[in-house]
Scaffold this motif. Structure first.
Motif, PDB file in Angstrom:
ATOM      1  N   UNK A  16      41.745  40.330  42.563  1.00 35.21           N
ATOM      2  CA  UNK A  16      41.634  40.752  41.171  1.00 35.21           C
ATOM      3  C   UNK A  16      42.973  41.132  40.569  1.00 35.21           C
ATOM      4  N   UNK A  17      44.041  40.619  41.158  1.00 36.41           N
ATOM      5  CA  UNK A  17      45.384  40.985  40.715  1.00 36.41           C
ATOM      6  C   UNK A  17      46.282  39.760  40.775  1.00 36.41           C
ATOM      7  N   UNK A  18      47.130  39.597  39.763  1.00 34.66           N
ATOM      8  CA  UNK A  18      48.099  38.507  39.717  1.00 34.66           C
ATOM      9  C   UNK A  18      49.504  39.070  39.836  1.00 34.66           C
ATOM     10  N   UNK A  68      47.501  38.252  27.355  1.00 30.49           N
ATOM     11  CA  UNK A  68      46.619  37.093  27.222  1.00 30.49           C
ATOM     12  C   UNK A  68      46.814  36.173  28.424  1.00 30.49           C
ATOM     13  N   UNK A  69      48.063  35.976  28.843  1.00 32.19           N
ATOM     14  CA  UNK A  69      48.327  35.142  30.010  1.00 32.19           C
ATOM     15  C   UNK A  69      47.724  35.742  31.277  1.00 32.19           C
ATOM     16  N   UNK A  70      47.708  37.063  31.359  1.00 31.83           N
ATOM     17  CA  UNK A  70      47.062  37.722  32.495  1.00 31.83           C
ATOM     18  C   UNK A  70      45.569  37.405  32.481  1.00 31.83           C
ATOM     19  N   UNK A 113      36.978  40.683  36.270  1.00 30.19           N
ATOM     20  CA  UNK A 113      37.934  39.652  36.667  1.00 30.19           C
ATOM     21  C   UNK A 113      39.128  40.247  37.397  1.00 30.19           C
ATOM     22  N   UNK A 114      39.588  41.412  36.946  1.00 28.43           N
ATOM     23  CA  UNK A 114      40.738  42.015  37.597  1.00 28.43           C
ATOM     24  C   UNK A 114      41.389  43.079  36.744  1.00 28.43           C
ATOM     25  N   UNK A 115      42.513  43.582  37.250  1.00 32.69           N
ATOM     26  CA  UNK A 115      43.235  44.686  36.618  1.00 32.69           C
ATOM     27  C   UNK A 115      44.714  44.329  36.556  1.00 32.69           C
ATOM     28  N   UNK A 116      45.342  44.711  35.453  1.00 34.81           N
ATOM     29  CA  UNK A 116      46.782  44.509  35.276  1.00 34.81           C
ATOM     30  C   UNK A 116      47.404  45.842  34.904  1.00 34.81           C
ATOM     31  N   UNK A 117      48.560  46.133  35.449  1.00 35.51           N
ATOM     32  CA  UNK A 117      49.267  47.368  35.128  1.00 35.51           C
ATOM     33  C   UNK A 117      50.716  47.025  34.851  1.00 35.51           C
ATOM     34  N   UNK A 153      47.315  49.940  31.433  1.00 35.58           N
ATOM     35  CA  UNK A 153      46.435  49.444  32.478  1.00 35.58           C
ATOM     36  C   UNK A 153      45.339  48.651  31.775  1.00 35.58           C
ATOM     37  N   UNK A 154      45.293  47.367  32.054  1.00 37.18           N
ATOM     38  CA  UNK A 154      44.299  46.491  31.433  1.00 37.18           C
ATOM     39  C   UNK A 154      43.244  46.108  32.446  1.00 37.18           C
ATOM     40  N   UNK A 155      41.992  46.234  32.050  1.00 39.22           N
ATOM     41  CA  UNK A 155      40.862  45.837  32.882  1.00 39.22           C
ATOM     42  C   UNK A 155      40.228  44.632  32.204  1.00 39.22           C
ATOM     43  N   UNK A 156      40.117  43.531  32.926  1.00 39.44           N
ATOM     44  CA  UNK A 156      39.665  42.262  32.363  1.00 39.44           C
ATOM     45  C   UNK A 156      38.272  41.918  32.892  1.00 39.44           C
ATOM     46  N   UNK A 157      37.383  41.563  31.954  1.00 43.10           N
ATOM     47  CA  UNK A 157      36.002  41.237  32.292  1.00 43.10           C
ATOM     48  C   UNK A 157      35.650  39.837  31.816  1.00 43.10           C
TER      49      UNK A 157
END
Length: 123
Positions: A110-112, A96-98, A34-38, A55-59
């Motif tokens: 893949x980034x917000x 969680x919101x990410x 789904x994307x990556x958050x840092x 660094x969060x990787x979301x699937x």
């Protein structure tokens, strides 16, 4: 939203499946990235008082088996399905919101933009 750390030498996809089963009792198959958050956690907000970067990787995962239950070691008090529209009313981590944003908005990159943590439980 189940999550956790990748063990040394573990593939992130394997970590997702392991964490899902550990925290919920469910067995899943990773279907998509789904994307990556840092985010940088400043020392004054960090649990140990030391700045660090998460660094969060979301699937996206499809559940294929298992029986829902709380985590065996007691770290997860309860495992429940929550409709997406009700998540904003829960006490939760900002990540969680990410995850919800990535799953519902499906940004091509893949980034917000950074999620405002405001009064959310941070870490």
């Amino acid at each position: 939203m189940p999550g956790g750390q990748v063990e040394f030498g573990e593939d992130p996809v394997d970590a997702v499946v392991r964490e899902l089963e550990e925290e919920t009792g469910l067995v899943g198959v990773v279907e998509e990235l789904l994307g990556v958050d840092s985010r940088v956690i400043p020392a004054h907000e960090a649990k140990r008082g030391v700045p660090h970067q998460n660094v969060g990787v979301f699937y996206g995962v499809r559940v294929v088996g298992g029986v829902m239950r709380p985590e065996a070691n007691g770290e997860t008090a309860e495992a429940v399905w929550t409709p997406v529209q009700e998540v904003s009313g829960l006490d939760r981590s900002a990540v969680v919101d990410v995850g919800v944003g990535l799953a519902t908005q499906r940004p091509a990159s893949g980034h917000l933009p950074p999620v405002v943590v405001g009064g959310l439980v941070r870490h």
